[in-house]
Design a protein around this motif. Structure first.
Motif, mmCIF file in Angstrom:
data_model
loop_
_atom_site.group_PDB
_atom_site.id
_atom_site.type_symbol
_atom_site.label_atom_id
_atom_site.label_comp_id
_atom_site.label_asym_id
_atom_site.label_seq_id
_atom_site.Cartn_x
_atom_site.Cartn_y
_atom_site.Cartn_z
ATOM 1 N N ALA A 1 38.987 34.457 34.405
ATOM 2 C CA ALA A 1 38.692 34.181 35.813
ATOM 3 C C ALA A 1 37.437 34.926 36.235
ATOM 4 O O ALA A 1 37.071 35.937 35.639
ATOM 5 C CB ALA A 1 39.866 34.598 36.687
ATOM 6 N N PHE A 2 36.789 34.416 37.261
ATOM 7 C CA PHE A 2 35.650 35.088 37.867
ATOM 8 C C PHE A 2 35.772 34.904 39.374
ATOM 9 O O PHE A 2 36.453 33.990 39.840
ATOM 10 C CB PHE A 2 34.315 34.541 37.341
ATOM 11 N N GLY A 3 35.156 35.811 40.136
ATOM 12 C CA GLY A 3 35.298 35.688 41.571
ATOM 13 C C GLY A 3 34.466 36.681 42.349
ATOM 14 O O GLY A 3 33.498 37.253 41.834
ATOM 15 N N LEU A 4 34.883 36.897 43.600
ATOM 16 C CA LEU A 4 34.177 37.750 44.548
ATOM 17 C C LEU A 4 35.121 38.783 45.136
ATOM 18 O O LEU A 4 36.319 38.532 45.279
ATOM 19 C CB LEU A 4 33.595 36.904 45.678
ATOM 20 N N SER A 5 34.559 39.927 45.496
ATOM 21 C CA SER A 5 35.337 40.959 46.180
ATOM 22 C C SER A 5 34.504 41.513 47.322
ATOM 23 O O SER A 5 33.277 41.380 47.337
ATOM 24 C CB SER A 5 35.720 42.091 45.220
ATOM 25 N N ASP B 1 39.902 40.346 47.540
ATOM 26 C CA ASP B 1 39.257 39.694 46.405
ATOM 27 C C ASP B 1 39.902 38.342 46.140
ATOM 28 O O ASP B 1 41.066 38.129 46.443
ATOM 29 C CB ASP B 1 39.287 40.564 45.140
ATOM 30 N N PHE B 2 39.098 37.430 45.628
ATOM 31 C CA PHE B 2 39.519 36.106 45.203
ATOM 32 C C PHE B 2 38.912 35.868 43.833
ATOM 33 O O PHE B 2 37.740 36.172 43.622
ATOM 34 C CB PHE B 2 38.969 35.012 46.126
ATOM 35 N N MET B 3 39.683 35.305 42.917
ATOM 36 C CA MET B 3 39.099 34.909 41.641
ATOM 37 C C MET B 3 39.900 33.765 41.048
ATOM 38 O O MET B 3 41.049 33.535 41.426
ATOM 39 C CB MET B 3 38.995 36.073 40.678
ATOM 40 N N SER C 1 43.306 29.056 36.806
ATOM 41 C CA SER C 1 43.895 30.292 37.327
ATOM 42 C C SER C 1 43.371 30.559 38.728
ATOM 43 O O SER C 1 42.295 30.085 39.118
ATOM 44 C CB SER C 1 43.570 31.479 36.417
ATOM 45 N N PHE C 2 44.149 31.333 39.479
ATOM 46 C CA PHE C 2 43.777 31.745 40.830
ATOM 47 C C PHE C 2 44.459 33.073 41.120
ATOM 48 O O PHE C 2 45.620 33.270 40.763
ATOM 49 C CB PHE C 2 44.214 30.706 41.866
ATOM 50 N N ALA C 3 43.746 33.974 41.769
ATOM 51 C CA ALA C 3 44.330 35.256 42.188
ATOM 52 C C ALA C 3 43.715 35.681 43.516
ATOM 53 O O ALA C 3 42.542 35.401 43.791
ATOM 54 C CB ALA C 3 44.098 36.333 41.144
ATOM 55 N N PHE C 4 44.501 36.370 44.319
ATOM 56 C CA PHE C 4 44.078 36.854 45.624
ATOM 57 C C PHE C 4 44.758 38.200 45.852
ATOM 58 O O PHE C 4 45.944 38.342 45.583
ATOM 59 C CB PHE C 4 44.519 35.846 46.689
ATOM 60 N N HIS C 5 43.999 39.198 46.314
ATOM 61 C CA HIS C 5 44.569 40.529 46.560
ATOM 62 C C HIS C 5 44.009 41.138 47.846
ATOM 63 O O HIS C 5 42.862 40.878 48.215
ATOM 64 C CB HIS C 5 44.244 41.487 45.406
ATOM 65 N N THR D 1 49.179 35.759 42.059
ATOM 66 C CA THR D 1 48.486 35.169 40.913
ATOM 67 C C THR D 1 49.149 33.842 40.554
ATOM 68 O O THR D 1 50.348 33.659 40.749
ATOM 69 C CB THR D 1 48.513 36.081 39.671
ATOM 70 N N ASN D 2 48.330 32.921 40.012
ATOM 71 C CA ASN D 2 48.818 31.608 39.632
ATOM 72 C C ASN D 2 48.012 31.126 38.427
ATOM 73 O O ASN D 2 46.781 31.108 38.474
ATOM 74 C CB ASN D 2 48.647 30.645 40.808
ATOM 75 N N VAL D 3 48.699 30.772 37.348
ATOM 76 C CA VAL D 3 48.062 30.189 36.165
ATOM 77 C C VAL D 3 48.805 28.898 35.852
ATOM 78 O O VAL D 3 50.042 28.891 35.782
ATOM 79 C CB VAL D 3 48.114 31.142 34.949
#
Length: 180
Positions: A54-58, A67-69, A89-93, A113-115
């Protein structure tokens, strides 16, 4: 139960942080922090049977972290009439940064998190109202969960922050930059 404990720990850290830094002169400096934005790269589902890069922004503001990725489906609009195995995949914190020293801080985080693994079918597609092709996606496996963990941040000078993150379901690293 784990969700309740992680949320209580996050709120306890907020309260402890406010009590530790109750001196009014420091409080102004503590809350008057710059905005940071960064990029992150890692793996969602790292410690599970189903995982994906995954890649994303914080970003941070006033010690609050978000953060989201994720990883997209690459063949969702491919025009070939074949099938592809794909994993998304998706993640958020969310979290709150706790400064330990001037150059080091820890951030407890909670999130989701979700895969999803499946098959994209190029023979079964529809055309949306904008004329874009949307291939069918058949889910074979899904791993989604509440997530919790922490971020260690090291400040390199006045502009650059380097971060390492470990959570129950993911691991990633990143770099952020001070915007103000």
């Amino acid at each position: 139960m784990k969700t309740t404990i992680a949320i209580l720990a996050l709120f306890a850290s907020l309260n402890a942080n406010a009590q530790l830094f109750s001196d009014n002169s420091y409080q102004k400096d503590f809350w008057d922090t710059p905005v940071t934005a960064g990029v992150i790269v890692g793996c969602v589902g790292q410690f599970d049977n189903l995982h994906q890069a995954a890649f994303g922004l914080s970003g941070e503001y006033a010690h609050f972290h978000v953060d989201f990725m994720g990883w997209p489906r690459w063949h969702s609009s491919s025009e070939s009439e074949k099938q592809w195995k794909e994993t998304t995949s998706f993640a958020f914190h969310l979290g709150f940064e706790l400064p330990i020293t001037e150059r080091f801080s820890l951030t407890p985080i909670v999130g989701y998190t979700n895969v999803v693994s499946g098959v994209t079918d190029g023979e079964n597609y529809k055309i949306d109202e904008d004329g874009d092709r949307e291939n069918a996606f058949y889910v074979k496996k899904r791993q989604e969960s509440f997530d919790f963990g922490g971020i260690a941040t090291v400040r390199l000078g006045k502009i650059v922050n380097v971060k390492a993150t470990l959570t129950r379901h993911s691991v990633w690293a990143g770099v952020s930059f001070v915007l103000e």
